[in-house]
Design a protein around this motif. Structure first.
Motif, PDB file in Angstrom:
ATOM      1  N   ASP A 106      24.755  18.258  -5.068  1.00 23.72           N
ATOM      2  CA  ASP A 106      26.130  17.797  -4.830  1.00 23.72           C
ATOM      3  C   ASP A 106      27.064  18.275  -5.935  1.00 23.72           C
ATOM      4  O   ASP A 106      28.217  18.652  -5.680  1.00 23.72           O
ATOM      5  N   TYR A 107      26.568  18.247  -7.155  1.00 23.09           N
ATOM      6  CA  TYR A 107      27.367  18.687  -8.292  1.00 23.09           C
ATOM      7  C   TYR A 107      27.758  20.155  -8.144  1.00 23.09           C
ATOM      8  O   TYR A 107      28.933  20.529  -8.322  1.00 23.09           O
ATOM      9  N   ARG A 144      27.786  22.037  -5.393  1.00 26.29           N
ATOM     10  CA  ARG A 144      28.623  22.283  -4.219  1.00 26.29           C
ATOM     11  C   ARG A 144      30.066  21.804  -4.432  1.00 26.29           C
ATOM     12  O   ARG A 144      31.014  22.474  -4.007  1.00 26.29           O
ATOM     13  N   ASN A 145      30.223  20.640  -5.068  1.00 27.42           N
ATOM     14  CA  ASN A 145      31.559  20.070  -5.242  1.00 27.42           C
ATOM     15  C   ASN A 145      32.317  20.676  -6.408  1.00 27.42           C
ATOM     16  O   ASN A 145      33.540  20.858  -6.337  1.00 27.42           O
ATOM     17  N   LYS A 146      31.604  20.985  -7.478  1.00 33.36           N
ATOM     18  CA  LYS A 146      32.283  21.436  -8.681  1.00 33.36           C
ATOM     19  C   LYS A 146      32.289  22.951  -8.854  1.00 33.36           C
ATOM     20  O   LYS A 146      33.109  23.479  -9.603  1.00 33.36           O
ATOM     21  N   ARG A 164      32.896  24.811  -4.153  1.00 33.90           N
ATOM     22  CA  ARG A 164      34.202  24.414  -3.607  1.00 33.90           C
ATOM     23  C   ARG A 164      35.348  25.010  -4.422  1.00 33.90           C
ATOM     24  O   ARG A 164      36.322  25.540  -3.857  1.00 33.90           O
ATOM     25  N   ARG A 186      36.525  23.481 -12.620  1.00 33.81           N
ATOM     26  CA  ARG A 186      37.076  22.204 -12.169  1.00 33.81           C
ATOM     27  C   ARG A 186      38.558  22.081 -12.516  1.00 33.81           C
ATOM     28  O   ARG A 186      39.318  21.388 -11.832  1.00 33.81           O
TER      29      ARG A 186
END
Length: 643
Positions: A435-436, A438-440, A443, A606
């Motif tokens: 998740d880290y 993929r999101n940070k 994405r 980020r």
């Protein structure tokens, strides 16, 4: 007998003027303590000018002079005078309507026709302004924007004051006091006109109070000065001296009273029941807020902002790279820091409050003086400590050894008190790591590739940054995949972390005994992967990447694959970075150091969406900063990268 009537007329007129000042105070005391001495002088000055100048222009001098002595300045002085005159138009219009309804002659109807038209036109204008207030705000912003920043700020502040003075009639002012003062004032004015007419009739032809009223408030009365009125009104030509004394004498009485009053000390900062007209003390920050208000794009933001900050003065805005705002403020309690955010950002800030309260017994954190958490906004206050310095300022005003001592205290405290006893080690199969990434990572890379400002830059194989060539993003994309990064972060542990351990979030304070201590501010709970390595990576973003110096860049030139901007850097940062590298090599394994540097890269990734959203003009500066860091990191680990 004539002189008694005349003297009574003058005294009653002076009392009526004094009640006008008391009504004027109702508008001022919403925001500050009225200065009766100055208001008496201001009204005397303004009405004296009206005696010789047409169109009641003396009221501008009244507002200007009164405003010079107000903490909110001439904007409040002028706007309250306009509201005062606005109410007068309604009162005089009602008097004219009454005269027409109760048998006024043809002369009354003829003279009052102009004012009654003006009366109803003002009502219509008020309704239209209310219905199209959003469009009017934008028009005010457009006109003010034609001038330089100083004049623009003054015009917008005046417009803001005027808008809120009218709102105060409905929202804040005591309606009974406003009604009583208006009725009492105009009753005394009419009584004064009656007494003057009685006195005047003894030296000229018979005159009634209605004749005096028509002379002062008919169409000619609006356009002409009092001196001109006495010349224009042929039936009163023999009493020009009477008219002059009747006008000026009450003003002399008020002025004499003002001289007898003792000047009071400025109590504005001690008064606790007054609102701020505008909370910002810094003109530039005030202009930013007013520009946002008059753009009329986010009324909910403005309303919540005013709810949060209505009782404070904002000394300085310290906001940087987040959607929350941090300000140095002052109110009756003293000086303090306030941090606030709205909507979803407010919910995130509420998590920050929870984190501080949960970890305050473990590590040095600020005390929360006050907080308010609801569905619309969240804020909390922290104490201001005299002599406290952010590590950035401390490092650049003290020997590097002092800052190194602080950094070592911070790292050692976090390692011993916060990072130990965490939730265990994450493994490559842990969904948290996935998740880290993929999101940070994934994405944010997609955001960069699709942004209008950065997209073209991301496609070049190399970038030339300030004249030096660097490999660009395509050269590193194979190291930004989920599979590769999962291996890099496989050894990360999961614990409580600060989450935003920048140089600016370390505050240095003098402790008892003379040593320098610290406390940490602004933790970030939205990291997905709560690894201590994120904290060290965040510190590298400051010391290695020079984030704080990139924040000071005001302009950038982009041409093809060339990015040019003024980047000063810091020798102190260089010394602190070299120490930190040694600290990591002494305390951590090679795998952990690699993870820390890759977390630094992800911190830059980020940051990019925020910069593209908030200030897309300087976004290439931070993209360049990220590319320079990536080149350095991948050169540092080149052998392991090729394995």
């Amino acid at each position: 007998m004539t002189y008694l009537w005349f003297a009574a007329a003058v005294i009653v007129m002076a009392v009526a003027h004094f009640i006008r000042i008391l009504r004027w105070e109702l508008f001022i005391k919403v925001y500050e303590k009225p200065d009766l001495k100055r208001l008496l002088k201001a009204l005397s000055l303004g009405y004296a000018i009206n005696y010789v100048v047409p169109y009641k222009l003396g009221d501008l001098a009244r507002g200007f002079y009164a405003g010079r002595g107000m903490k909110n300045g001439k904007a409040l002085g002028l706007s309250t005078v306009i509201v005062d005159r606005y109410l007068d138009i309604f009162c005089v219009g009602l008097i004219f309507l009454g005269l027409n309804l109760f048998g006024g002659g043809e002369s009354v109807k003829s003279a009052s026709r102009f004012y009654i038209f003006f009366f109803f036109a003002l009502i219509l204008a008020t309704v239209v302004i209310y219905l199209f207030k959003g469009l009017l705000k934008k028009l005010i912003r457009l006109v003010a924007g034609l001038f330089n920043a100083r004049l623009e700020g003054s015009l917008l502040k005046f417009a803001w004051a005027l808008i809120w003075n009218f709102k105060d009639i409905v929202l804040k002012i005591n309606k009974l006091a406003l009604l009583a003062s208006s009725i009492g004032m105009w009753a005394l004015y009419i009584a004064s006109y009656y007494l003057f007419a009685m006195a005047f009739s003894t030296v000229s032809e018979a005159t009634g109070w209605v004749d005096v009223f028509l002379m002062l408030f008919g169409e000619t009365g609006v356009r002409a000065s009092t001196v001109m009125l006495s010349l224009i009104s042929g039936e009163m030509g023999v009493g020009q001296l009477y008219i002059g004394i009747f006008t000026v004498a009450p003003l002399l009485i008020l002025f004499f009273i003002s001289l007898c009053l003792r000047k009071k000390k400025n109590e504005n900062l001690e008064d606790t029941d007054y609102l701020n007209l505008l909370p910002q003390l810094n003109p530039e920050e005030r202009l930013v807020f007013l520009d946002k208000y008059f753009s009329d794009n986010n009324r909910e933001y403005i309303n919540n902002y005013l709810k949060i900050n209505h009782g404070i003065s904002i000394i300085r805005d310290y906001s940087a790279g987040s959607n929350a705002t941090t300000m140095l403020c002052v109110d009756k309690r003293g000086t303090f820091f306030r941090k606030y955010a709205f909507g979803e950002d407010g919910k995130k800030l509420a998590e920050q409050i929870d984190w501080i309260e949960a970890n305050a017994h473990k590590i040095p954190l600020p005390e929360i003086l006050e907080k308010d958490v609801n569905d619309f906004y969240c804020y909390y206050d922290m104490p201001f400590k005299a002599g406290a310095l952010g590590l950035f300022e401390y490092a650049h005003s003290n020997p590097a050894e002092k800052s190194i001592e602080i950094l070592k205290k911070v790292f050692d405290t976090l390692e011993s008190a916060l990072y130990k006893g965490g939730a265990g080690a994450a493994t490559p199969s842990d969904t948290v790591i996935s998740d880290y990434i993929r999101n940070k990572v994934t994405r944010n890379l997609n955001i960069l590739r699709n942004s209008r400002r950065i997209k073209a830059l991301t496609e070049y194989d190399t970038l030339i940054i300030n004249g030096k060539t660097y490999r660009n993003l395509p050269a590193f994309e194979k190291y930004m995949t989920e599979d590769y990064l999962t291996d890099v972060f496989a050894g990360d542990s999961v614990t409580d972390i600060h989450g935003d351990l920048t140089v600016e979030n370390i505050v240095c304070v003098r402790e008892e005994g003379g040593d320098t201590g610290f406390y940490l501010i602004d933790p970030n709970t939205g990291n997905v992967l709560d690894s201590p390595n994120l904290d060290y990576g965040k510190m590298l973003q400051s010391l290695h990447g020079g984030y704080e110096f990139l924040m000071s860049v005001k302009s950038v030139n982009v041409s093809d694959n060339c990015i040019d901007f003024l980047f000063t850097g810091s020798a102190v940062y260089g010394q602190l970075y070299e120490w930190m590298k040694g600290y990591m090599q002494e305390c951590f394994s090679g795998e952990r150091i690699k993870s820390i540097y890759f977390h630094e890269i992800i911190h830059w990734l980020r940051l990019m969406p925020y910069k593209l959203d908030k200030d897309h003009r300087t976004a290439p500066v931070f993209y360049a900063g990220m590319i320079m860091v990536m080149n350095d990191v991948f050169d540092m680990f080149s052998e392991k990268l090729h394995d």
